[in-house]
Structures are given as C-alpha cells and as structure tokens.
Design a protein around this motif. Structure first.
Motif, PDB file in Angstrom:
ATOM      1  N   VAL A 254     -26.833 -22.728  -9.818  1.00 58.26           N
ATOM      2  CA  VAL A 254     -27.418 -23.989 -10.281  1.00 58.26           C
ATOM      3  C   VAL A 254     -28.412 -24.533  -9.262  1.00 58.26           C
ATOM      4  CG1 VAL A 254     -26.880 -26.422 -10.728  1.00 58.26           C
ATOM      5  CG2 VAL A 254     -25.519 -24.620 -11.798  1.00 58.26           C
ATOM      6  N   ASN A 255     -28.125 -24.323  -7.974  1.00 57.79           N
ATOM      7  CA  ASN A 255     -28.953 -24.898  -6.913  1.00 57.79           C
ATOM      8  C   ASN A 255     -29.959 -23.921  -6.315  1.00 57.79           C
ATOM      9  OD1 ASN A 255     -27.826 -27.793  -6.228  1.00 57.79           O
ATOM     10  ND2 ASN A 255     -26.042 -26.511  -6.672  1.00 57.79           N
ATOM     11  N   GLY A 256     -30.112 -22.759  -6.928  1.00 58.75           N
ATOM     12  CA  GLY A 256     -31.122 -21.806  -6.471  1.00 58.75           C
ATOM     13  C   GLY A 256     -30.836 -21.210  -5.106  1.00 58.75           C
ATOM     14  N   ILE A 257     -29.569 -21.062  -4.764  1.00 58.56           N
ATOM     15  CA  ILE A 257     -29.179 -20.477  -3.481  1.00 58.56           C
ATOM     16  C   ILE A 257     -29.027 -18.971  -3.660  1.00 58.56           C
ATOM     17  CG2 ILE A 257     -27.380 -20.413  -1.712  1.00 58.56           C
ATOM     18  CD1 ILE A 257     -26.717 -23.335  -2.516  1.00 58.56           C
ATOM     19  N   GLY A 258     -29.718 -18.194  -2.840  1.00 57.87           N
ATOM     20  CA  GLY A 258     -29.648 -16.743  -2.933  1.00 57.87           C
ATOM     21  C   GLY A 258     -28.287 -16.223  -2.496  1.00 57.87           C
ATOM     22  N   MET A 259     -27.867 -15.100  -3.091  1.00 59.70           N
ATOM     23  CA  MET A 259     -26.555 -14.540  -2.775  1.00 59.70           C
ATOM     24  C   MET A 259     -26.646 -13.022  -2.644  1.00 59.70           C
ATOM     25  SD  MET A 259     -24.005 -16.654  -5.296  1.00 59.70           S
ATOM     26  CE  MET A 259     -24.898 -16.239  -6.802  1.00 59.70           C
ATOM     27  N   CYS A 260     -25.913 -12.487  -1.681  1.00 56.86           N
ATOM     28  CA  CYS A 260     -25.808 -11.041  -1.580  1.00 56.86           C
ATOM     29  C   CYS A 260     -24.444 -10.651  -1.024  1.00 56.86           C
ATOM     30  CB  CYS A 260     -26.935 -10.433  -0.765  1.00 56.86           C
ATOM     31  SG  CYS A 260     -26.825 -10.679   1.000  1.00 56.86           S
ATOM     32  N   VAL A 261     -24.070  -9.412  -1.300  1.00 55.92           N
ATOM     33  CA  VAL A 261     -22.850  -8.825  -0.755  1.00 55.92           C
ATOM     34  C   VAL A 261     -23.237  -7.948   0.427  1.00 55.92           C
ATOM     35  CG1 VAL A 261     -20.970  -7.206  -1.224  1.00 55.92           C
ATOM     36  CG2 VAL A 261     -21.614  -8.901  -2.944  1.00 55.92           C
ATOM     37  N   VAL A 262     -22.468  -8.058   1.505  1.00 56.20           N
ATOM     38  CA  VAL A 262     -22.700  -7.252   2.711  1.00 56.20           C
ATOM     39  C   VAL A 262     -21.354  -6.614   3.057  1.00 56.20           C
ATOM     40  CG1 VAL A 262     -23.457  -7.250   5.099  1.00 56.20           C
ATOM     41  CG2 VAL A 262     -24.463  -8.876   3.494  1.00 56.20           C
ATOM     42  N   THR A 263     -21.229  -5.317   2.822  1.00 59.58           N
ATOM     43  CA  THR A 263     -19.912  -4.695   2.924  1.00 59.58           C
ATOM     44  C   THR A 263     -19.946  -3.368   3.662  1.00 59.58           C
ATOM     45  OG1 THR A 263     -18.038  -3.840   1.630  1.00 59.58           O
ATOM     46  CG2 THR A 263     -20.224  -3.637   0.635  1.00 59.58           C
ATOM     47  N   ASN A 264     -18.837  -3.057   4.348  1.00 57.48           N
ATOM     48  CA  ASN A 264     -18.658  -1.733   4.929  1.00 57.48           C
ATOM     49  C   ASN A 264     -18.097  -0.742   3.912  1.00 57.48           C
ATOM     50  OD1 ASN A 264     -19.671  -2.143   7.492  1.00 57.48           O
ATOM     51  ND2 ASN A 264     -17.693  -2.316   8.511  1.00 57.48           N
ATOM     52  N   ALA A 265     -17.793  -1.210   2.706  1.00 54.90           N
ATOM     53  CA  ALA A 265     -17.266  -0.319   1.668  1.00 54.90           C
ATOM     54  C   ALA A 265     -18.355   0.638   1.187  1.00 54.90           C
ATOM     55  CB  ALA A 265     -16.743  -1.136   0.485  1.00 54.90           C
ATOM     56  N   PRO A 266     -17.974   1.832   0.736  1.00 55.00           N
ATOM     57  CA  PRO A 266     -18.952   2.738   0.135  1.00 55.00           C
ATOM     58  C   PRO A 266     -19.523   2.154  -1.162  1.00 55.00           C
ATOM     59  CG  PRO A 266     -16.885   3.877   0.633  1.00 55.00           C
ATOM     60  CD  PRO A 266     -16.620   2.414   0.781  1.00 55.00           C
ATOM     61  N   ARG A 267     -20.690   2.651  -1.553  1.00 49.20           N
ATOM     62  CA  ARG A 267     -21.366   2.150  -2.753  1.00 49.20           C
ATOM     63  C   ARG A 267     -20.477   2.252  -4.001  1.00 49.20           C
ATOM     64  NH1 ARG A 267     -25.305  -1.180  -3.980  1.00 49.20           N
ATOM     65  NH2 ARG A 267     -26.475  -0.358  -2.196  1.00 49.20           N
ATOM     66  N   LEU A 268     -19.801   3.375  -4.198  1.00 43.25           N
ATOM     67  CA  LEU A 268     -18.959   3.532  -5.383  1.00 43.25           C
ATOM     68  C   LEU A 268     -17.859   2.475  -5.422  1.00 43.25           C
ATOM     69  CD1 LEU A 268     -18.408   7.391  -5.872  1.00 43.25           C
ATOM     70  CD2 LEU A 268     -19.546   5.801  -7.442  1.00 43.25           C
ATOM     71  N   ASN A 269     -17.248   2.206  -4.281  1.00 42.57           N
ATOM     72  CA  ASN A 269     -16.207   1.180  -4.227  1.00 42.57           C
ATOM     73  C   ASN A 269     -16.772  -0.200  -4.512  1.00 42.57           C
ATOM     74  OD1 ASN A 269     -14.374   3.155  -3.475  1.00 42.57           O
ATOM     75  ND2 ASN A 269     -13.522   1.951  -1.790  1.00 42.57           N
ATOM     76  N   ALA A 270     -17.908  -0.513  -3.891  1.00 45.01           N
ATOM     77  CA  ALA A 270     -18.502  -1.836  -4.081  1.00 45.01           C
ATOM     78  C   ALA A 270     -18.809  -2.079  -5.554  1.00 45.01           C
ATOM     79  CB  ALA A 270     -19.764  -1.968  -3.233  1.00 45.01           C
ATOM     80  N   GLU A 271     -19.441  -1.109  -6.189  1.00 41.23           N
ATOM     81  CA  GLU A 271     -19.778  -1.269  -7.609  1.00 41.23           C
ATOM     82  C   GLU A 271     -18.517  -1.353  -8.462  1.00 41.23           C
ATOM     83  OE1 GLU A 271     -22.403   1.981  -8.398  1.00 41.23           O
ATOM     84  OE2 GLU A 271     -24.132   0.998  -7.456  1.00 41.23           O
ATOM     85  N   HIS A 272     -17.498  -0.560  -8.119  1.00 42.14           N
ATOM     86  CA  HIS A 272     -16.246  -0.609  -8.870  1.00 42.14           C
ATOM     87  C   HIS A 272     -15.584  -1.973  -8.745  1.00 42.14           C
ATOM     88  CE1 HIS A 272     -12.298   0.630 -10.414  1.00 42.14           C
ATOM     89  NE2 HIS A 272     -11.801  -0.072  -9.404  1.00 42.14           N
ATOM     90  N   MET A 273     -15.494  -2.496  -7.528  1.00 40.88           N
ATOM     91  CA  MET A 273     -14.816  -3.774  -7.322  1.00 40.88           C
ATOM     92  C   MET A 273     -15.536  -4.912  -8.023  1.00 40.88           C
ATOM     93  SD  MET A 273     -13.333  -3.710  -3.421  1.00 40.88           S
ATOM     94  CE  MET A 273     -14.661  -2.797  -2.655  1.00 40.88           C
ATOM     95  N   LEU A 274     -16.850  -4.953  -7.923  1.00 39.56           N
ATOM     96  CA  LEU A 274     -17.603  -6.017  -8.580  1.00 39.56           C
ATOM     97  C   LEU A 274     -17.425  -5.935 -10.101  1.00 39.56           C
ATOM     98  CD1 LEU A 274     -20.839  -5.982  -6.405  1.00 39.56           C
ATOM     99  CD2 LEU A 274     -19.102  -7.778  -6.474  1.00 39.56           C
ATOM    100  N   SER A 275     -17.460  -4.724 -10.641  1.00 46.08           N
ATOM    101  CA  SER A 275     -17.255  -4.545 -12.076  1.00 46.08           C
ATOM    102  C   SER A 275     -15.837  -4.939 -12.473  1.00 46.08           C
ATOM    103  CB  SER A 275     -17.526  -3.090 -12.460  1.00 46.08           C
ATOM    104  OG  SER A 275     -17.269  -2.876 -13.829  1.00 46.08           O
ATOM    105  N   ALA A 276     -14.850  -4.586 -11.637  1.00 46.08           N
ATOM    106  CA  ALA A 276     -13.445  -4.888 -11.943  1.00 46.08           C
ATOM    107  C   ALA A 276     -13.166  -6.389 -11.922  1.00 46.08           C
ATOM    108  CB  ALA A 276     -12.528  -4.169 -10.951  1.00 46.08           C
ATOM    109  N   MET A 277     -14.028  -7.148 -11.235  1.00 43.33           N
ATOM    110  CA  MET A 277     -13.922  -8.610 -11.224  1.00 43.33           C
ATOM    111  C   MET A 277     -14.802  -9.267 -12.279  1.00 43.33           C
ATOM    112  SD  MET A 277     -13.807  -9.755  -7.216  1.00 43.33           S
ATOM    113  CE  MET A 277     -15.077  -8.620  -6.629  1.00 43.33           C
ATOM    114  N   GLY A 278     -15.627  -8.485 -12.966  1.00 47.40           N
ATOM    115  CA  GLY A 278     -16.578  -9.039 -13.914  1.00 47.40           C
ATOM    116  C   GLY A 278     -17.775  -9.681 -13.245  1.00 47.40           C
ATOM    117  N   LEU A 279     -18.109  -9.220 -12.030  1.00 49.34           N
ATOM    118  CA  LEU A 279     -19.196  -9.837 -11.256  1.00 49.34           C
ATOM    119  C   LEU A 279     -20.351  -8.874 -10.994  1.00 49.34           C
ATOM    120  CD1 LEU A 279     -17.084 -11.753  -8.562  1.00 49.34           C
ATOM    121  CD2 LEU A 279     -18.008 -12.633 -10.709  1.00 49.34           C
TER     122      LEU A 279
END
Length: 219
Positions: free
Chosen positions: A99-124
């Motif tokens: 709503v307030n135009g604040i940029g967001m990013c994920v910064v993780t030591n997880a592998p790409r496959l895990n990161a994409e899986h976790m975000l999808s598993a949360m609906g994010l």
C-alpha cells in the motif's frame, strides 16, 4: 523514510527449522549413522549456506559428493514441507508495504529450488520483487554481500531499509550491510541475536515494538 524491506526466508517468513533438523537427521543416519542434536543444529547448521556447511559436515567427501548430499537433504526437506504457514503478522506487513510503495525482497542462504518451494507453499510466490539466493552470489551470509545486493536491486539506501533475520549469520550479514536489523526469535535466543548485531528482537511481525520502528521511519 522507509523504502525497503529485506527478509530472510527460513525461520523468518516461516518457521522451518524443525523440518530442516528432521531432514538433516535422516540424511546423516542414511549416510553414516550419525546423530544430530538440537544444540548442534542451532550452533553449527542453522542459517549457513550449503557450500561451507556440507564441506564441514562431510570433510572426507569430494565437492561432487557434497553437492549430491546437499541435494538429497533439500529434497527430503521439500517432501516434509508440502504446505507452510507464514509467520504471524507477515501478511499484514506485506500488505502495508504494498500500500505504501515499499520495495521488498527475499535474501536467503537457501538454494533456489527451496526458496521457490517455500514461497509457493506459503502462497507468496508473487509477492516479492526479487528473491536473492546465496548459490547465485559470490559470497553467502554472514558476508554482507547478499544484503548489499538486495539494497541495490531495490534502489534503496541502508538507512532507508529494515532487514528481518532469525539466524546469527543472517543478522551479521544484514548488520554488516548497515541495515537496521530486526531479529525474529524463532531459532536463537534474543540475547544471541542482539549480540550478533540485531537492533530489535521480536517474536513475530505483530510485535508493537516493530510497528513503532516502522512508524518512526515513515518520514
């Protein structure tokens, strides 16, 4: 003025350490019958990138074998995590940022496959502008590079950002990048997070202390 929010993933957006511990225990039992205690996991495993972590866990293994062991462990983790719950208050914070135009990013030591899986598993899966993973950068956390890269991607200065982390390497990385770092007390004690460089420690994203900081940074 607050212009950027940078989030770790495991233990920060969702509480996954118990699942990672289970996956590591299964891998070690399969490989050589070793056991892994909660204390060992907290001190030696949690928050670390797979490259140096698996080299330490399997010092006699070749680089190729370490990669295969890491792939096996992450596959076990994904099997254990078909669905995941966002941390309490996270969706409220994401909506506030949008709503307030604040940029967001994920910064993780997880592998790409895990990161994409976790975000999808949360609906994010579509909620973040960037998802930065350690295996695609020159240096993982605790080096500040992943967070400096996140700031660059969002076009933000460190003084305009908040970082959220649950692990000691992650707190060290975000603090080293000059970002006000909020520790999420899912995997480490508040005392250890503060000692690593966190400026504030909360239990989840609903904590009034966090929202007081956000209000102060609105400009």
């Amino acid at each position: 003025m607050l212009t950027a929010l940078l989030f770790d993933l495991d233990g920060t957006l969702t509480d996954t350490d118990t699942l990672h511990l289970q996956a590591f225990r299964q891998l070690l039992r399969e490989h050589d019958g070793r056991e892994l205690t909660q204390a060992q996991f907290d001190a030696q495993v949690s928050g670390r990138a797979n490259g140096p972590l698996f080299a330490d866990l399997f010092p006699q293994a070749s680089t190729v074998d370490c990669l295969a062991l890491a792939d096996r462990k992450e596959a076990l983790f994904r099997e254990l995590a078909p669905a995941l719950e966002p941390m309490p208050g996270l969706l409220r914070l994401l909506e506030h940022a949008e709503v307030n135009g604040i940029g967001m990013c994920v910064v993780t030591n997880a592998p790409r496959l895990n990161a994409e899986h976790m975000l999808s598993a949360m609906g994010l899966g579509a909620r973040f502008e960037h998802v930065l993973v350690a295996e695609e950068l020159a240096r993982p956390k605790p080096d500040p590079l992943p967070y400096l890269t996140g700031l660059e991607c969002l076009g933000a200065d460190a003084g305009q950002a908040l970082a959220f982390e649950d692990s000691l390497p992650g707190v060290q990385a975000a603090n080293g990048a000059g970002i006000f770092t909020v520790g999420i007390a899912t995997t480490q004690t508040p005392e250890r997070l503060l000692a690593a460089g966190a400026k504030l420690v909360v239990n989840d994203f609903n904590d009034p202390q966090l929202w007081a900081v956000i209000d102060t940074m609105r400009g």
